[in-house]
Scaffold this active site. Structure first.
Site, PDB file in Angstrom:
ATOM      1  N   SER A   6     -11.128  -5.644  -8.365  1.00  0.00           N
ATOM      2  CA  SER A   6     -11.923  -5.966  -7.182  1.00  0.00           C
ATOM      3  C   SER A   6     -12.448  -7.403  -7.299  1.00  0.00           C
ATOM      4  O   SER A   6     -11.655  -8.332  -7.471  1.00  0.00           O
ATOM      5  CB  SER A   6     -13.056  -4.951  -7.017  1.00  0.00           C
ATOM      6  OG  SER A   6     -13.685  -5.106  -5.759  1.00  0.00           O
ATOM      7  N   ASP A  34       2.492  12.989   2.593  1.00  0.00           N
ATOM      8  CA  ASP A  34       2.856  13.323   1.217  1.00  0.00           C
ATOM      9  C   ASP A  34       4.366  13.484   1.011  1.00  0.00           C
ATOM     10  O   ASP A  34       4.949  12.856   0.121  1.00  0.00           O
ATOM     11  CB  ASP A  34       2.099  14.595   0.814  1.00  0.00           C
ATOM     12  CG  ASP A  34       2.472  15.124  -0.556  1.00  0.00           C
ATOM     13  OD1 ASP A  34       3.200  14.430  -1.302  1.00  0.00           O
ATOM     14  OD2 ASP A  34       2.030  16.230  -0.907  1.00  0.00           O
ATOM     15  N   ASP A  61       8.009  10.580   0.700  1.00  0.00           N
ATOM     16  CA  ASP A  61       8.671   9.906  -0.425  1.00  0.00           C
ATOM     17  C   ASP A  61       9.728  10.794  -1.067  1.00  0.00           C
ATOM     18  O   ASP A  61      10.326  10.421  -2.074  1.00  0.00           O
ATOM     19  CB  ASP A  61       7.643   9.479  -1.480  1.00  0.00           C
ATOM     20  CG  ASP A  61       6.931  10.668  -2.108  1.00  0.00           C
ATOM     21  OD1 ASP A  61       7.060  11.795  -1.600  1.00  0.00           O
ATOM     22  OD2 ASP A  61       6.224  10.463  -3.120  1.00  0.00           O
ATOM     23  N   ASP A  95       3.782  16.468  -3.566  1.00  0.00           N
ATOM     24  CA  ASP A  95       3.029  16.563  -4.820  1.00  0.00           C
ATOM     25  C   ASP A  95       1.550  16.231  -4.635  1.00  0.00           C
ATOM     26  O   ASP A  95       0.821  16.028  -5.600  1.00  0.00           O
ATOM     27  CB  ASP A  95       3.633  15.640  -5.873  1.00  0.00           C
ATOM     28  CG  ASP A  95       3.802  14.203  -5.394  1.00  0.00           C
ATOM     29  OD1 ASP A  95       3.298  13.889  -4.296  1.00  0.00           O
ATOM     30  OD2 ASP A  95       4.447  13.400  -6.099  1.00  0.00           O
ATOM     31  N   ASP A 103      -6.304   2.260  -1.125  1.00  0.00           N
ATOM     32  CA  ASP A 103      -7.538   1.497  -1.279  1.00  0.00           C
ATOM     33  C   ASP A 103      -8.281   1.467   0.055  1.00  0.00           C
ATOM     34  O   ASP A 103      -7.709   1.145   1.090  1.00  0.00           O
ATOM     35  CB  ASP A 103      -7.225   0.070  -1.738  1.00  0.00           C
ATOM     36  CG  ASP A 103      -8.442  -0.679  -2.258  1.00  0.00           C
ATOM     37  OD1 ASP A 103      -9.511  -0.605  -1.610  1.00  0.00           O
ATOM     38  OD2 ASP A 103      -8.336  -1.335  -3.306  1.00  0.00           O
ATOM     39  N   HIS A 162      -9.882   2.594  -4.483  1.00  0.00           N
ATOM     40  CA  HIS A 162     -10.294   1.243  -4.842  1.00  0.00           C
ATOM     41  C   HIS A 162     -10.699   1.183  -6.309  1.00  0.00           C
ATOM     42  O   HIS A 162     -11.765   1.693  -6.695  1.00  0.00           O
ATOM     43  CB  HIS A 162     -11.446   0.773  -3.961  1.00  0.00           C
ATOM     44  CG  HIS A 162     -11.879  -0.631  -4.254  1.00  0.00           C
ATOM     45  ND1 HIS A 162     -11.032  -1.712  -4.127  1.00  0.00           N
ATOM     46  CD2 HIS A 162     -13.066  -1.145  -4.706  1.00  0.00           C
ATOM     47  CE1 HIS A 162     -11.662  -2.814  -4.465  1.00  0.00           C
ATOM     48  NE2 HIS A 162     -12.895  -2.494  -4.835  1.00  0.00           N
TER      49      HIS A 162
END
Length: 565
Positions: free
Chosen positions: A203, A270, A273, A277, A437, A483
């Site tokens: 950060s 989810d 991809d 999972d 994030d 984040h």
């Protein structure tokens, strides 16, 4: 006086090192540390030898996502220095020293977060774990727990430029150079023996690491940085974008409605991809592959809390419209893109609303980071937040960003893209960013990586430039991560816990990381621009090149006439 101290302490150090410091108790005394103070590093500062304090800490236990859980002994060494000619200036630094038997010729600086220039004891263990001396600074803000905002203004209307530059980059430069010299003196390392120097932070701490690479290319051999707070002009003001969208649309969603939309988004994105999972690895596919209008009418329910009654209701069309406007980023009144937003699946922190118990309605909750930035650095008032966003429009946010970039660009933007000198010095970078994030857009890191690629290799194709950049700078997006931390809503997601060890191996042994090791269910993190994809019904993992994904993370900020790297 200084020359007298230097002669006497040098003699003392020579006497002690002749006796061969073997144990932590040999090096962890005020006398030994005073003798090792690096008086000759900066001619414009004066080290206060009387400020030295040492303490041995036994059986210290440390646990973090940034390093493996460990128990160790160390010496805590602190001292202070001042800049010549600046009245009242005192900078405190703290260094953790490993036992001589565990020292591996390494020094590690650590950074802060938010408005803090250091992370206290939470980040320093990373240095001891890798056999190095670890350092942090208070920037001259008063104490190790005081933040930049404590000293940012001398008075209403007057910026404290000395402390602003200290926060921007100078304090970390001094911390590192003093730390490296101190390390050599403490352990009696010969002048012709290399001490490897590293940096770790996330950060604001990530931005601080880049501030050093861009200005002092020979200072660190390697850095491991996460989610850097690049472009303070845009980044801080952007925290108010969600508030202004809500105000403009006059819709303030209950927090439970936002959480329900986020959870539905995670569930829908989810499997994109190739594997279900509980982790969103391909947020770039979410907006084009998910029917968000199908969320309308879905019921939500949240239990009562101390300040908010039980929340029940159904997702509204107004909420979905609000979310898509938010995801599309800040646009001015002419439709030009001013700044980008977060990835689908992240929590809606910048859209959080406040419940008014007197009316039973939800309303505006001004974001503290954005509010404080405007109050301090645009309005120049010592206010912790804005009290109102009345008459603030999308164009107002753009004007604030342009003003901030012009005024603080050389200090806090930290996006200088020509890293030729750092590459020539042999430096290496591991840069990572959570895909979910909620505080710094993931695309922020992708934009900087791409700025470096295009500036350093202008005559190369995208793939050729990426391959050239791999020589010293590698970026990794972390599926499901929030984040600078794991994500409570995607608890099985990975995190690059040993990123510092990875960059050390790259620097010292030449082992460039093709992928980055992760904790959790996904132990392999793909190097940008490659993206994760599971095939054969989720049994085979691949890192693939996907032009659609690359394009989805690329934004043309048409609202500016000047480049925004």
């Amino acid at each position: 006086m200084r020359s007298t101290i230097w002669i006497s302490t040098t003699a003392l150090l020579a006497t002690v090192t002749t006796a061969a410091a073997t144990y932590l108790s040999d090096i962890c005394t005020d006398a030994y540390a005073s003798a090792a103070l690096p008086f000759d590093v900066f001619p414009y500062i004066t080290i206060d030898a009387s400020s030295v304090s040492t303490e041995i800490v036994w059986n210290y236990s440390a646990s973090s996502v940034f390093y493996p859980t460990s128990t160790f002994n160390y010496c805590n060494l602190t001292f202070s220095y001042s800049h010549n000619g600046i009245d009242g200036d005192v900078v405190n630094v703290e260094y953790w020293l490993p036992a001589p038997s565990n020292f591996q010729n390494r020094y590690v600086s650590t950074g802060g977060g938010g408005w803090a220039i250091n992370s206290g004891a939470s980040m320093l263990p990373t240095a001891i774990i890798v056999g190095g001396v670890g350092g942090l600074t208070d920037g001259g803000f008063g104490s190790f727990t005081d933040q930049f905002t404590n000293v940012a203004l001398l008075a209403n209307g007057t910026v404290n430029w000395h402390e602003t530059y200290m926060f921007g980059f100078q304090a970390h430069h001094e911390l590192a150079e003093l730390g490296k010299a101190l390390t050599r003196n403490i352990y009696g390392v010969a002048s012709d023996t290399k001490i490897y120097s590293y940096y770790q932070g996330c950060s604001e701490g990530g931005r601080e690491g880049w501030s050093q690479v861009q200005r002092f290319p020979e200072q660190f051999d390697g850095i491991a940085v996460g989610a850097p707070a690049f472009r303070w002009a845009q980044q801080q003001v952007n925290h108010l974008t969600g508030n202004v969208i809500e105000q403009t649309k006059n819709y303030y969603p209950p927090t439970c409605e936002l959480e329900k939309i986020m959870n539905l988004t995670i569930a829908a994105c989810d499997p994109l991809d190739g594997k279900t999972d509980g982790i969103v690895s391909r947020s770039d596919l979410c907006r084009s592959h998910v029917n968000y209008k199908g969320f309308i009418g879905t019921p939500y329910s949240c239990a009562a809390s101390s300040s908010v009654p039980e929340q029940t209701g159904n997702i509204t069309a107004e909420a979905i419209d609000l979310i898509f406007t938010y995801w599309n980023g800040l646009h001015d009144s002419d439709g030009n893109l001013v700044y980008f937003s977060y990835q689908p699946g992240s929590s809606f922190d910048d859209l959080q609303t406040a419940y008014d118990s007197s009316t039973g309605e939800w309303g505006l909750s001004i974001d503290g980071l954005g509010g404080m930035w405007v109050a301090y650095f645009i309005d120049f008032l010592q206010m912790s937040d804005l009290t109102s966003l009345t008459n603030v429009t999308y164009d107002t946010l753009k004007e604030w960003m342009i003003f901030s970039q012009a005024r603080y660009g050389d200090i806090l933007q930290t996006t200088y893209p020509d890293l030729t000198a750092y590459q020539a010095a042999g430096g290496k970078v591991i840069h990572f960013h959570g895909e979910q994030d909620f505080s710094i857009p993931t695309a922020s890191s992708v934009r900087y990586w791409d700025s470096v690629r295009s500036i350093m290799y202008p005559g190369k194709s995208y793939t050729q430039g990426a391959a050239e950049l791999d020589d010293f700078y590698r970026l990794y997006l972390v599926p499901g991560a929030g984040h600078c931390a794991l994500n409570d809503y995607e608890p099985d997601g990975p995190w690059p816990q040993t990123s510092l060890q990875t960059v050390i191996d790259w620097v010292e042994n030449g082992n460039a990381p093709d992928t980055l090791a992760g904790t959790g269910e996904i132990d392999t993190l793909c190097r940008w621009p490659f993206r994760p994809l599971w095939t054969n019904n989720g049994t085979d993992f691949n890192c693939v090149y996907d032009q659609f994904s690359i394009d989805s993370f690329s934004y043309d900020l048409t609202a500016y006439k000047m480049p925004v790297y």
